[in-house]
Write a protein that holds these residues in place. Sequence first.
Motif, mmCIF file in Angstrom:
data_model
loop_
_atom_site.group_PDB
_atom_site.id
_atom_site.type_symbol
_atom_site.label_atom_id
_atom_site.label_comp_id
_atom_site.label_asym_id
_atom_site.label_seq_id
_atom_site.Cartn_x
_atom_site.Cartn_y
_atom_site.Cartn_z
ATOM 1 N N SER A 265 0.827 -1.194 0.000
ATOM 2 C CA SER A 265 0.000 0.000 0.000
ATOM 3 C C SER A 265 0.871 1.256 0.000
ATOM 4 C CB SER A 265 -0.898 0.003 1.236
ATOM 5 O OG SER A 265 -1.383 1.304 1.451
ATOM 6 N N PRO A 266 0.572 2.188 -0.880
ATOM 7 C CA PRO A 266 1.369 3.412 -0.943
ATOM 8 C C PRO A 266 0.963 4.425 0.123
ATOM 9 C CG PRO A 266 -0.343 3.471 -2.585
ATOM 10 C CD PRO A 266 -0.474 2.151 -1.894
ATOM 11 N N ILE A 267 -0.171 4.167 0.764
ATOM 12 C CA ILE A 267 -0.734 5.161 1.668
ATOM 13 C C ILE A 267 0.113 5.318 2.935
ATOM 14 C CG2 ILE A 267 -2.789 5.788 2.971
ATOM 15 C CD1 ILE A 267 -3.436 5.791 0.072
ATOM 16 N N LEU B 12 -9.515 5.313 2.411
ATOM 17 C CA LEU B 12 -9.454 4.109 1.587
ATOM 18 C C LEU B 12 -10.454 3.088 2.110
ATOM 19 C CD1 LEU B 12 -7.905 2.650 -0.691
ATOM 20 C CD2 LEU B 12 -6.475 1.682 1.072
ATOM 21 N N ASP C 46 -5.782 6.577 4.960
ATOM 22 C CA ASP C 46 -6.080 5.130 5.028
ATOM 23 C C ASP C 46 -7.532 4.881 5.431
ATOM 24 O OD1 ASP C 46 -5.593 6.017 7.535
ATOM 25 O OD2 ASP C 46 -4.434 4.273 8.194
#
Lengths: 226, 421
Positions: free
Chosen positions: A13-15, A146, A143
Amino acid sequence: MARNSILGVFAKSPIKPLEKHIRMVTKCCNQLIPFFAACAEQDWTTAAKVRKKLSKLEQDADVLKRKLRLELPGGLFMPVDRADLLELLTQQDKIANKAKDIAGRVLGRKLEIPEAIQEQFSAYLQRCIDAAEKAADAINELDDLLETGFRGREVELVENMINQLDEIENDTDTMQVELRHDLMLIENTINPIDAMFLYQIIEWVGDLADLAERVGARLEILLARN
Amino acid sequence: MDILLSHGSVLVLIAAAVGFFMAWGIGANDVANAMGTSVGSKALTIKQAIIIAMVFEFAGAYLAGGEVTSTIRKGIIDASYFVDTPELLVFGMISALFAAATWLLIASILGWPVSTTHSIVGAIIGFAAFGVSPDTVAWGKVLGIVGSWIVTPLISGVIAFLIFNSAQKLIFDTDHPLKQAKRYVPFYMMLAGFVLALVTIKKGLKHVGLDIGATEGYIYAIAVSVIVALIGKFFIGRLKFDEKASKNDHYANVEKVFAVLMVVTACCMAFAHGSNDVANAIGPLAAVVGIVDNGGEIVKKTPLAWWILPLGGFGIVAGLAIFGHRVIATIGKGITHLTPSRGFAAELAAACTVVIASGTGLPISTTQTLVGAVLGVGMARGIAAINMGVVRNIVVSWVITLPVGAGLSIFFFTIMKAVFA
């Protein structure tokens, strides 16, 4: 042993790293407070130490930035646009760079903030750093965003934060106008070149808040596309 | 013909051994599909995952595995071509098993994701079309199977998309996600329980000796689903929440509720996998046993020998027991960033699709449905990042599996003919 096919499908995950990055950036900005405190004391050794720390944090943020860019190859299928995410990262990074520039410039010239505007300047600096902190808070919600798929309540929450960020930035603008005016009143008493640089430093500190606002703007774009 | 009479029992033994080996490979390999996500999201420990997988894989294989088995056994090949040369069919099926098992082993060693279903179907087509004659393959049926490989990921993707969206609407996008989660998660459990129970009752219990009517079946399925939901509710009730959690951490609590659901969906997935994939190992074996038992006559309607399904089930469980924990361990570390709330939708959708498809008797690929479901959740913006490059590789490995399986099975088929004829 067999590496299961499903395992590879989930990319990192890039978050989370993005949040980590902005935290690092704000930490970097926060170093400006002890830095200017040391400058006011004319304690240049301490100031140099703090600048070193600040510069180290900026480098760490750079490393993280690079890593994140490499971890976001083109073939990723993400809920947010990859270009938006990278743009956000670039904006975040600019804040740390600016903080580093300010510290470097002030230390290089052993620039002192005149007694008359010192208190005002401290408040102004604090407010600009507040903007960066607010931007970090907004990014921190990513997040959860998301989790909800960029919908509904969570989006409103972030929109609110971005609005607050704009307000803080407005504050800093007003403060900057006042500060420049007060500096003008006393500029004849200081070395003209120092005065020039002081104007520049005031502007740069203001840039911290501007850049933080831009992070908010990028985040807004990211949400708007969803 | 006399080969079958003189060497019949030997051939059955060989087929049983290879079938068991294949089942073992399936257990060792594919267990991750069912359990990886739950272990990865810390909903289960590896030990718990293995035990659950064993129970449900076996139950799935034993209770609902018959339908697909008959397709693998009789559907792909038109048996009427083999009436005069039943031994060719026996050799062919054994070769197909050999080929598929070998390919699975090679792929496992190299770490390639292959579909067990694809390898066995490819192998059967291979020996029949190239070893005997293209007319022996029931191409219509094969087209249906291949079509299902395209359709089922789509279906599971759509289901996953819908499930995840409903979870967002009902749970995440509300004022009190935790309260809503406690309220609605049991319903998802109900759905999972209902689908599984229904298929088991409708398709599986016949050969165990229970024949239940349609209405009764629905009533029983609903009863089972309610029981599942109640058990789930009990466990959710026992969870300890961090009541003082700030606004920022409330999703952590919601995830705890979903972790319970994740366990239920993992059970479903294991059951579905067992019911669908056991056929890949025992379908050819059942064909061999059927021919040998009837003295070389290819009978249209032979009941499945009683020991075949359990053999497949035990094979899968053995594979699980010996290698499963290693596979799961590698996976569990890999997808820690897949939270239960996102994983459950993918797993539930995949399980439902597999179970429904198993009911129609089509051998589908479990891996494919799961990948389809994962993409579905991704489309619903439920997954932080999906590596499309990996997805592409998986698809490529599926495509490659068919010709490789076919090639290997032709090779083994030629050898077997030489040895026995």
